[in-house]
Structures are given as C-alpha cells and as structure tokens.
Design a protein around this motif. Sequence first.
Motif, short mmCIF file in Angstrom:
data_model
loop_
_atom_site.label_atom_id
_atom_site.label_comp_id
_atom_site.label_asym_id
_atom_site.label_seq_id
_atom_site.Cartn_x
_atom_site.Cartn_y
_atom_site.Cartn_z
N PHE A 1 29.60 30.66 30.91
CA PHE A 1 29.42 31.20 29.56
C PHE A 1 30.25 30.51 28.48
O PHE A 1 30.23 30.93 27.33
N ILE B 1 29.17 40.79 28.90
CA ILE B 1 28.47 40.44 30.14
C ILE B 1 27.95 41.73 30.77
O ILE B 1 28.58 42.78 30.64
N GLY C 1 25.05 39.84 35.48
CA GLY C 1 25.80 38.60 35.21
C GLY C 1 27.09 38.54 36.03
O GLY C 1 27.44 37.50 36.58
N LYS D 1 26.06 37.75 39.60
CA LYS D 1 25.52 36.40 39.74
C LYS D 1 26.63 35.34 39.71
O LYS D 1 26.58 34.36 40.44
N TYR D 2 27.61 35.57 38.86
CA TYR D 2 28.67 34.56 38.68
C TYR D 2 30.01 35.00 39.29
O TYR D 2 31.05 34.46 38.93
N TYR E 1 21.14 32.38 30.08
CA TYR E 1 22.03 33.56 30.07
C TYR E 1 21.32 34.85 29.64
O TYR E 1 21.96 35.90 29.61
N ASP F 1 21.83 37.99 31.66
CA ASP F 1 23.19 38.24 32.14
C ASP F 1 24.08 38.93 31.11
O ASP F 1 25.27 39.13 31.36
#
Length: 225
Positions: free
Chosen positions: A203, A212, A216, A219-220, A31, A34
Amino acid sequence: MKASMAGNDCVVIPDDWQGYKLDLFCIPKHYEDDLEDIMIPSGLIDDRVERLARNICQDFGHADHLVALCVLKGGYKFFADLLDKIKQLNRNIEHSVPISIDFIRVKSYVDDQTSDEVQILGVDNLDNITGKNVLIVEDIVDTGKTMERLLKHLEQYKPKRVRVTSLLVKRTKGSTGYRPDYIGFEIPCRFVVGYALDYNEHFRDLGHICVINEKGKKKYAAEAM
Ligand code: HPA
Ligand code: MG
C-alpha cells in the motif's frame, strides 16, 4: 529559532468519521477490494502539508542551518512533499534557511501490531546533526514509544535543538502522551495505509490515506507472504 507559533494544533478527524466511499476517488485496481474507505484524500494532505511548511519556516526562519531527518520508510512521501513546499517558501523570503537532509530507518510493526522492540537502523552517519537544528519528519505517531526512543537515541549526537513533525497522530489507548511539535492530522484508532504508510510493505503506492479492511489484512498478512 523562535518559539513555535503554531503550537501543536491540527486537523482533527473525529471517531465517527465514516470516510469517503472508494468509488468517489481514484484507487489502483489492485487495492480496490482491500480497503474500507478513504480517510484523507491526497488533495487534502497536500493542502495541510503546505500549511505545516509555512509554520515550520516561520519557526525556523532565523536558524543558521536545518537538518531535515526523514524517518524511513513511511516518512518518505511526507518528507519529499514537505521539503518541496519549504524550498518554495525559502526562495521567496528574506531569511532563507540552508537545509541538509538525512535519513534514518526505524521499524516497529508486524501486521497491524506494534512490537515493543524498536529497531533503529542508521542510514547515514548522524555525526552531522551535532550542534544543528534538527527537524524529524515522521509519517505517524501511534503510542509515541518509537519517537521517544528515537529522540533518546539522537541525544548522543548532541544536536542543538530537535523538533518533530508527524503527518498523523493516532488517538491510541496505549499512548505515552507524546505529542510532536507539528501535526498534520489527528486520526481515530484505525489502521491506515497509503501516502507511503504500509501494511507489511504493501500500500505504499496508494495516494490517499485509507483504512484497510479485514480482507486486505488477511491477504497481506506477514504469515501469508
Ligand atoms: N498504519 C501504518 N503504519 C502504522 C500505523 C498505521 O495505522 N500505526 C502505526 N504505524
Ligand atoms: Mg513511521
């Protein structure tokens, strides 16, 4: 049950709080890129949860029975830690309170946007809250709509009294003005993850409450999965 002694006083994190730099604490490698900053380190969460447990025990001290209702999934970590602290207190006080636990699943977020549709998905049969003192344990109150809807939903089971604790309350423009009875931290309007709070299910395995970053979020993002 006594009237709340604590009011809903809480730790206030100001809007200009920059957070802690990521490399001052331990963050999972996956992480590192992110996150913007650490808003609340897990040690501080732990200390605040201890005090919330004390306030709750003082208020519920003379109750005959308490049903602790965990709002999944985000509330699971706060719920587990809060109940551990309440159990510790309970074995050291004169008027200990028997506690049973129940779970409810509520979903209203895709990406970092709230949707008006709040899904309340029962996990357990809620008939056993009838006539009981209920403590709802939630991770975050944002607009307040989800909690107001959940409280309305629970009315049909005729609980004796319902109190709400939320680890976080966000200062949001779209707030209904709803305030839980026990609040851990009041936070600025930024999207936070960690300590079981998620962004599209990611997360939850992060210990600290962090902000975040844009990378991030991309990406998610729901559509990227
Ligand atoms: N993070 C995670 N879940 C949320 C948030 C947040 O900032 N606000 C409302 N639900
Ligand atoms: Mg929640």
